[in-house]
Design an enzyme around this catalytic site. Structure first.
Site, PDB file in Angstrom:
ATOM      1  N   CYS A 173       0.830  -1.206   0.000  1.00 35.19           N
ATOM      2  CA  CYS A 173       0.000   0.000   0.000  1.00 35.19           C
ATOM      3  C   CYS A 173       0.870   1.263   0.000  1.00 35.19           C
ATOM      4  CB  CYS A 173      -0.981  -0.034   1.168  1.00 35.19           C
ATOM      5  SG  CYS A 173      -2.409   1.062   0.951  1.00 35.19           S
ATOM      6  N   HIS A 198      -3.687  -5.661   1.140  1.00 30.92           N
ATOM      7  CA  HIS A 198      -3.413  -5.948   2.546  1.00 30.92           C
ATOM      8  C   HIS A 198      -3.848  -7.372   2.866  1.00 30.92           C
ATOM      9  CE1 HIS A 198      -2.400  -1.876   3.861  1.00 30.92           C
ATOM     10  NE2 HIS A 198      -3.435  -1.423   3.174  1.00 30.92           N
TER      11      HIS A 198
END
Length: 485
Positions: free
Chosen positions: A332, A428
């Protein structure tokens, strides 16, 4: 419908784990249970079934209830972006950015939002287990409170106070809370629980009685130190444990602790792998040259954290690792940092700016107001992968032609450099996928154990629930919960 709220004598007394354990204990009794936290502050967030986001602690508590996480379980979430600024999430959606003073002054206006979510949850279940934030003893924050007694009194939910004996001073903490809160708030509290006790609880009998006598509240249990809690996902604190060398021949996976690190429980599945040593590198320490993998984690303030990374000299360590052919994984915000440029033309993270990235992936990122929130499944390295995306902005560039993953029902995701040793992804939770985790570790010559991280977490919840059933008077809690105050 019954409800019970756990409040603490302070932060980190173990409320989140106790709520999760109680949720599982009650679910194991066949009750329909829902967790609820009116207000949370955390950069560790989870995607919900209704396409929003909540604190990961509440997502874990939902798992304990055996129900999908929903934005109603945490209607107000604050995600710190700087020392005095947070992103405000209401009902799972971004509502804006607030300074700390603005939130304190205006938080009372969010009480209707909180009660709306609570009302919906109540109609779905037999009992709601509510978690407070901080402590009701913070009387300087009482006006406009929505996290503790402000909510409890508005919703007429009885309260049990939790004290942490491991840190010391638990008698003063509980009796002191009784002393400083007003009579109306004190009347909401129907008992106390001692948490994190080590040793023979009989040694605390006199102290237990003294608390009951001085506070006027009955004791409802003494909970031992719960070893199984270490098997649950991290929430608000990273254990800053650093070792200079890998133990017993383990390969080091190193992750720098950034000021606004987010969703660092992405790394938890590595803790169960016997062949690797997860090393969280604190500020002031170099990333060790012997690291086999460097992970750049998620961040709530990517540009500011990239600047912090450079101030620590970690960019030098990362580039040296790259020159040696070492493996680098960016998750991310860490993915965004690996590119050549990050632009924030609208000032999403603060003042409008554009900065140079680490230049290890040929990609650029432009931050944007719309937040991507979705669960994803797909394949990477011929292995199934499942996780979620939670980011603002888009990343494009030449290296995206070599995607990290193929998303089911979509295209490529992420990027890999030409040499194959720098990987960036927005997914994630990918390391919880056993085959994917094993494929990553195979690249550094380590055989993964293939264990299902989700199953391990679920087993830990059962273990905690079993301990609570022994050490807390759950029957008394249910009787308290059945009577609104």
């Amino acid at each position: 419908m019954a409800a019970l709220m756990l409040q603490g004598t302070g932060s980190d007394v173990g409320k989140s784990v106790l709520v999760a354990g109680l949720c599982r204990a009650l679910a194991n009794r066949g009750l329909r249970v829902r967790p609820f936290k009116p207000q949370n502050m955390s950069n560790n967030a989870a995607v919900t079934i209704d396409g929003g986001e909540i604190g990961r602690a509440q997502a874990l508590q939902a798992l304990a209830c055996r129900t999908p996480p929903h934005s109603d379980m945490n209607p107000v979430l604050l995600k710190p972006q700087a020392d005095r600024t947070s992103q405000l999430i209401v009902h799972g959606r971004v509502r804006g950015t607030l300074g700390s003073g603005n939130f304190r002054a205006g938080r009372g206006a969010l009480l209707p939002d909180v009660l709306e979510s609570y009302g919906r949850l109540r109609r779905q279940c037999d009992i709601v287990i509510v978690e407070g934030a901080g402590s009701p003893a913070e009387i300087n924050l009482r006006a406009g409170d929505i996290a503790n007694m402000g909510f409890a009194r508005a919703a007429r939910v009885p309260v049990v106070l939790v004290g942490d004996i491991d840190r010391g001073g638990v008698i003063a903490a509980i009796v002191g809370t009784r002393t400083v809160i007003d009579a109306e708030d004190a009347a909401m509290i129907k008992g106390f629980v001692i948490n994190k006790f080590r040793g023979d609880p009989a040694l605390f009998d006199d102290g237990y009685r003294a608390i009951a006598e001085r506070s006027g509240w009955p004791g409802l249990g003494v909970v031992p130190w719960l070893a199984a809690a270490a098997r649950l996902p991290s929430e608000d604190a990273v254990i800053l444990e650093r070792r200079a060398d890998a133990r017993e021949g383990r390969r080091i996976v190193a992750c720098p602790i950034l000021p606004r690190i987010a969703n660092f429980d992405d790394l938890d599945p590595l803790k169960q792998e016997p062949g690797v040593e997860l090393l969280m590198v604190p500020p002031g320490q170099p990333i060790p040259a012997e690291a086999a993998i460097i992970v750049l984690p998620g961040s709530k303030a990517t540009i500011a954290d990239l600047a912090a990374l450079r101030r620590e000299g970690w960019d030098i360590d990362i580039k040296a690792h790259h020159r040696r052919g070492g493996l680098i994984l960016g998750l991310c915000g860490g993915y965004q940092m690996l590119g050549t440029r990050i632009a924030d033309p609208l000032g999403i993270e603060g003042a409008a700016s554009e900065v140079e990235g680490l230049g290890l992936l040929d990609v650029t990122t432009e931050l944007a107001p719309a937040k991507t929130l979705r669960e994803v499944t797909g394949t990477a390295w011929n292995s199934p992968v499942a996780g979620y995306e939670m980011h603002m902005g888009a990343t494009v560039g030449t290296d995206t032609a070599r995607p990290f993953a193929r998303i089911d029902g979509g295209g490529g995701e992420g990027a890999i450099n030409a040499a194959g040793n720098v990987i960036g992804t927005y997914i994630h939770g990918l390391l919880a996928s056993p085959a994917l985790r094993s494929a990553l570790l195979a690249k550094i010559g380590v055989a993964g154990n293939g264990r299902d991280h989700g199953a391990d977490v679920d087993a830990a919840l059962d273990d905690i629930a079993a301990e609570l059933a022994i050490h807390i008077d759950i029957g008394a809690l249910l009787r308290i919960a059945a009577h609104p105050v």
